[in-house]
Motif scaffolding. Structure first.
Motif, PDB file in Angstrom:
ATOM      1  N   PHE A  88      29.310  42.853  45.411  1.00 58.53           N
ATOM      2  CA  PHE A  88      30.155  41.576  45.036  1.00 58.53           C
ATOM      3  C   PHE A  88      31.359  41.908  44.766  1.00 58.53           C
ATOM      4  O   PHE A  88      32.018  41.053  44.987  1.00 58.53           O
ATOM      5  N   LYS A  89      31.746  42.818  44.066  1.00 54.77           N
ATOM      6  CA  LYS A  89      32.804  42.874  43.653  1.00 54.77           C
ATOM      7  C   LYS A  89      33.963  43.109  44.976  1.00 54.77           C
ATOM      8  O   LYS A  89      35.155  42.596  45.068  1.00 54.77           O
TER       9      LYS A  89
ATOM     10  N   SER B  56      31.608  35.343  44.727  1.00 59.87           N
ATOM     11  CA  SER B  56      31.047  36.882  44.585  1.00 59.87           C
ATOM     12  C   SER B  56      31.313  37.204  43.201  1.00 59.87           C
ATOM     13  O   SER B  56      30.419  37.988  42.530  1.00 59.87           O
ATOM     14  N   PHE B  57      32.344  36.997  42.504  1.00 55.73           N
ATOM     15  CA  PHE B  57      32.607  37.373  41.182  1.00 55.73           C
ATOM     16  C   PHE B  57      31.917  36.803  40.283  1.00 55.73           C
ATOM     17  O   PHE B  57      31.457  37.648  39.279  1.00 55.73           O
TER      18      PHE B  57
ATOM     19  N   ARG C   5      28.599  36.852  40.681  1.00 51.55           N
ATOM     20  CA  ARG C   5      27.435  37.436  40.795  1.00 51.55           C
ATOM     21  C   ARG C   5      27.517  38.824  40.009  1.00 51.55           C
ATOM     22  O   ARG C   5      26.424  39.727  39.954  1.00 51.55           O
ATOM     23  N   LEU C   6      28.767  39.281  39.516  1.00 50.45           N
ATOM     24  CA  LEU C   6      29.061  40.389  38.685  1.00 50.45           C
ATOM     25  C   LEU C   6      28.615  40.368  37.272  1.00 50.45           C
ATOM     26  O   LEU C   6      28.292  39.355  36.719  1.00 50.45           O
TER      27      LEU C   6
ATOM     28  N   SER D  83      35.047  40.734  35.042  1.00 44.86           N
ATOM     29  CA  SER D  83      34.630  39.721  36.025  1.00 44.86           C
ATOM     30  C   SER D  83      35.259  38.295  35.413  1.00 44.86           C
ATOM     31  O   SER D  83      35.343  37.327  36.215  1.00 44.86           O
TER      32      SER D  83
END
Length: 680
Positions: free
Chosen positions: A96-97, A129-130, A132-133, A139
């Motif tokens: 995800f990152k 996406s971020f 989901r970190l 984050s």
């Protein structure tokens, strides 16, 4: 986990191919004497070799380096292609990152090239996406930077409320993290937004908070330049409010700053023009005003700051008009207009037209009409973009909400399946006890039959579970074309069991068959009821097609080529055309995978006259279209084409592949609106 990391490090340390990849990237990166063509050659070699690696981490790291280098080289074509590959690998690996950084890079690339709505969408995707970190300071900072990026784009299209909301979210996060540099950026943007909303008092408050934040930062060249920026922004508020005495005083202070011209020539030029206009409105010292404006123009030309040149040109035109030199005033106003038009500076365009209306009486009516038309166009464009930003945010929230609902449904269905399994085992046990009184041969046959029944029922349950996640139209067709056929198979199997001679068994089987007929009728009723459900409207139609084709290409190994007519307004097609075209392509690709044994498929979508023509061609085994019954897939394609009043042509021979051509009357949303208006 520690063992896994160790193995990964050993693989990196002993991988000669990885060394080659890094060498090629370094050549493209550091060998500035190489031509652009040679640097691109090495990057493509590195990219190709990276994709042959088996370790996802290595692939993603090397692809990220390649993509970033394309970005730095301003090779837009290869950057977008490489970025798309990187996004696909990152999504598949759930990295995800890296996925977020790839969307971020694409957003900045699109923003730089003026494609702001797509840039906003990619900032939004990067944010998802971020999010989901794991939650930590990194984050949080990444998420805040995406909110800030979206706010900047919203401000450029005067979506001030949306920009204010997003920058406020970013400011809270940066404040919690103690990131003074970005806290300053947020307060500065809030000052710009407040000015756009016409709230000068609030704008000055935000700029003052930005100034206080700068005082907390370590002294540096960058901090000094931010202080200059803050002073200019504050002074511009007084200039807009026509407080010319205050703006003159503050501009004079700013221009005393050491190295301002060398370090920030564009800011120096703005301050010169602002001071000149302030003096023009207060002291009427026309000679000094003219000298300041000429210097501002010369600085812009010297340092190539063409975007900022329209402002001093406009001020100079006003000065010349005040001095009575109407001819030169009109000439400079026209030059200001031309520069603003070339640099897409809409606010300055309107100012130039307004000035020309006042100083050129002969053509005043034309300029006034141009001003009105341009203002309406700009407002409509800004309104459209604001609506699009809101729709992107809404659709993203909908996706998140739907994913949550799907997760809950999966849990519910998992419980239902578990209960069904328990019930099935109990049923099998009872059947086994019952048939122990019969001969061994019949017992074995009965066990096999009941096991088959159980497997089919479990498969049927899976169909229902899958159907929960699909749109109502597809549920209808799957129930009718697939499930009823399977239920019929069950009934036929049970009919075969009537070979047993005892009457009790015959009666029991007949009862089961009758119940299955009832189930068939019930499913048929559900199918017809669901068949009338409305289609969902597709947004970003071409993007949806590209994503679906790309997913099938990656999962199946088939090479897919998709081309379409850029001149067609695809998103304005009627919803039923988009959903049926989407499903036709999906169904055709499934046939290529299941039956055609294709290696390559080409899909082309274009407008021919008043019709849309969709062509799907494969290089598979083909079939004789004049022999045999058509499969369910082809029937569904024909059915969907008829629903949009189109025609299908299937050209295929054994060994020569298959070409499906679908012709659909082109119908657009705008056309319908125009027709309704005309009829009214």
């Amino acid at each position: 986990m520690a063992c896994s990391n160790k193995n990964q490090k050993e693989e990196v340390a002993t991988n000669p191919k990885l060394d080659s990849i890094q060498q090629w990237i370094n050549l493209a990166q550091k060998s500035k004497d190489l031509s652009l063509e040679d640097r691109t050659f090495y990057l493509k070699k590195a990219e190709k070799e990276a994709l042959t690696q088996t370790n996802d981490t290595i692939i993603l790291e090397q692809l990220s380096k390649v993509t970033l280098e394309y970005y730095k080289m301003k090779d837009s074509l290869n950057f977008r292609r490489s970025n798309k590959v990187l996004l696909g690998v990152a999504s598949k690996a759930k990295a995800f990152k890296i996925e977020g950084y790839a969307h971020w890079d694409l957003a900045e690339f699109l923003q730089f090239n003026g494609i702001l709505d797509s840039a906003y969408s990619n900032y939004r995707n990067a944010l998802r996406s971020f999010e989901r970190l794991p939650v930590d300071s990194t984050s949080k900072s990444l998420k805040a930077r995406m909110y800030y990026g979206m706010a900047r784009i919203q401000d450029s299209y005067k979506d001030y409320l949306g920009a204010e909301t997003n920058v406020a979210i970013a400011l809270k996060i940066f404040d919690d993290l103690g990131d003074n540099g970005r806290i300053y950026n947020c307060y500065n943007l809030l000052g710009v937004v407040a000015g756009g909303l016409g709230n000068s008092v609030k704008s000055l408050e935000y700029y003052d908070k930005a100034r206080i934040t700068l005082e907390l930062m370590e002294p540096s060249e960058k901090t000094t330049q931010l202080i200059w920026q803050n002073k200019n922004n504050t002074t511009s508020v007084y200039l807009r409010n026509e407080d010319y005495d205050m703006s003159k005083k503050l501009y004079q202070e700013l221009l005393k700053s050491t190295d301002l011209k060398e370090k920030k020539p564009e800011l120096y030029s703005l301050a010169l023009a602002g001071l000149a206009y302030s003096i023009f409105k207060t002291d009427k010292d026309y000679d000094k005003v003219e000298a300041l404006l000429k210097e501002s123009i010369e600085v812009n030309i010297e340092f190539g700051k063409i975007y900022d040149l329209a402002r001093p040109k406009q001020f100079y035109a006003e000065l010349l008009a005040a001095k009575g030199d109407t001819t030169q005033a009109i000439q400079n106003a026209k030059e200001s207009f031309a520069i603003a038009k070339e640099t897409y500076n809409n606010d300055r365009l309107l100012n130039a037209l307004s000035l020309l209306t006042n100083i050129d009486p002969k053509n005043a009516a034309k300029y006034a009409n141009d001003y009105y038309t341009l203002n309406e166009t700009i407002q409509e464009e800004e309104r459209t973009k604001r609506d699009k930003f809101a729709r992107i945010s809404w659709e993203t929230d909908q996706i998140i909400e739907e994913n949550q609902v799907l997760t809950e449904e999966k849990q519910m269905w998992a419980g239902a399946v578990f209960g069904l399994v328990v019930f099935g085992f109990a049923f099998i046990s009872i059947v086994i006890l019952y048939i122990n009184n019969n001969r061994l041969k019949f017992k074995q046959k009965q066990q096999e039959s009941n096991q088959e029944i159980y497997n089919l029922m479990l498969s049927q349950q899976g169909k229902f579970e899958e159907g929960k996640q699909l749109e109502q139209k597809r549920i209808s067709e799957e129930l009718h074309d697939g499930i009823l056929g399977e239920m019929l198979g069950i009934r036929l199997i049970l009919s075969g069991l009537n070979e047993r001679e005892d009457m009790a068994s015959v009666a029991q089987r007949a009862d089961l068959i009758e119940k299955l007929r009832g189930v068939e009728e019930e499913i048929r009723t559900i199918s017809h009821e669901l068949n009338s459900a409305a289609y969902k409207k597709f947004h970003n139609f071409i993007v949806s097609l590209e994503d679906m084709i790309g997913d099938i290409e990656q999962s199946s190994g088939i090479t897919c080529s998709f081309t379409y007519d850029n001149e067609v307004s695809w998103d304005n097609l009627l919803g039923d055309i988009k959903i049926n075209a989407y499903r036709i392509v999906q169904e055709a690709l499934k046939n290529c995978i299941k039956h055609a044994e294709s290696q390559r498929v080409t899909i082309n979508f274009q407008q021919v006259g008043d019709n849309l023509q969709l062509t799907i061609a494969d290089d598979g085994v083909g079939f004789d279209v004049n022999k045999g019954r058509k499969g369910i897939g082809l029937k569904n394609i024909i059915s969907r084409t008829k629903k949009v009043k189109g025609t299908v042509d299937i050209d295929s021979k054994k060994g020569t592949g298959t070409t499906i051509t679908v012709t659909i009357p082109a119908r657009f949303i705008e056309l319908n609106v125009m027709e309704q208006t005309a009829n009214a």
